[in-house]
Design an enzyme around this catalytic site. Sequence first.
Site, short mmCIF file in Angstrom:
data_model
loop_
_atom_site.label_atom_id
_atom_site.label_comp_id
_atom_site.label_asym_id
_atom_site.label_seq_id
_atom_site.Cartn_x
_atom_site.Cartn_y
_atom_site.Cartn_z
N GLY A 8 -10.72 3.67 1.13
CA GLY A 8 -10.25 2.84 2.26
C GLY A 8 -10.12 3.68 3.52
CE1 TYR A 143 -0.99 -5.74 0.28
CE2 TYR A 143 1.06 -6.44 1.30
CZ TYR A 143 0.09 -5.47 1.09
OH TYR A 143 0.21 -4.25 1.70
C1 AKB Z 1 0.97 -6.71 5.61
O1 AKB Z 1 1.51 -7.25 6.59
O2 AKB Z 1 0.37 -7.34 4.73
C2 AKB Z 1 1.09 -5.21 5.47
C3 AKB Z 1 2.28 -4.80 4.68
C4 AKB Z 1 3.63 -4.92 5.25
O3 AKB Z 1 2.15 -4.38 3.58
N1 AKB Z 1 1.11 -4.61 6.77
#
Ligand code: AKB
Length: 319
Positions: A8, A143
């Site tokens: 990355g 995420y």
């Molecule tokens: C996001 O906003 O997805 C990233 C994080 C806070 O991990 N910058």
Amino acid sequence: MKKILVTGAVGQIGSELTEKLRKKYGNENVVAAGHRTQPTEEMRQAGPFEFASVTDKEALEKLVVKYNIDTIYNMSSILSATGEKNPQLAFQVNILGLYNLLEIGREHKLKRIMIPSSIAAFGPDAPIDNTPNETILRPTTMYGVTKVTGELMGNYYFQRFGLDVRGLRYPGIISYKTLPGGGTTDYAVAIYYEAIKNKKYTCFVRKDTVLPMMYMPDCINAIIQLAEAPISQLKHHSDFNVTAMSFSVGELAKSIKEVIPEFTCEYEPDFRQDIADSWPNSLDDSAARNEWGWQPEYDLKAMTRDMIEKLSEKLKPKL
Ligand code: AKB
């Protein structure tokens, strides 16, 4: 001598981390790997560059053997907003990609693997202010799910196989060299670009949204400092809270207005508001401070001055 692979490497953090690691350990000892985006000429000229996706174990393994790699900094990640649009891709890159790296680490007996986690590991059930290192981790974004999984996998590989895996829970990272992409905290970078270019910005989260943040020089110091900490000092491994400051978008806009008085900010929240609302306002990073001496340098005021100075120079029309 360390032989480092940065995955990355073309991204927001990866590009600056590669530059710093090359200064520290020598250009030829730091291999930058990107996926699709072309690297800058500067990155390509400075040292080895290869295209490889973390989802392709064979390609990664070839790089590890070719360059005799002993340390990996994994900066490949699908961020929160893109992850909500494409959860399958987030799973592939953030979980299967990480698994590939951990397996390579185990099979090739690598010295160390640095992995990124995030404030997204927390969810709405965690305490919102001064969120402790140890608390309930029940994220509501894909995420976040991948970040908790990554932390647990990192800690498991350390306990089970003795692989030295270390990681930080990054807050929003603000920088002027490479744009972030697909994150919820991207507004905290975009606001500076728009303030300089157009003197106004329409923010996709509410004015009162507060999140933990950090300026890039602190972010780079944090990861290298953690990587270099003696292992005997570490009680945690893949899941350190780190932060430098917390502010609302209103406070951020005000700090910019102090330097650019004509600047105005409007608010049109979209789907990213729900993501931001599920994350902490501020973090307790005492474990990082006690175990490896974490100490940020930049607060909001110092960061805003530096961002505006550096970005104004970068965005100045070339004659
Ligand atoms: C996001 O906003 O997805 C990233 C994080 C806070 O991990 N910058």
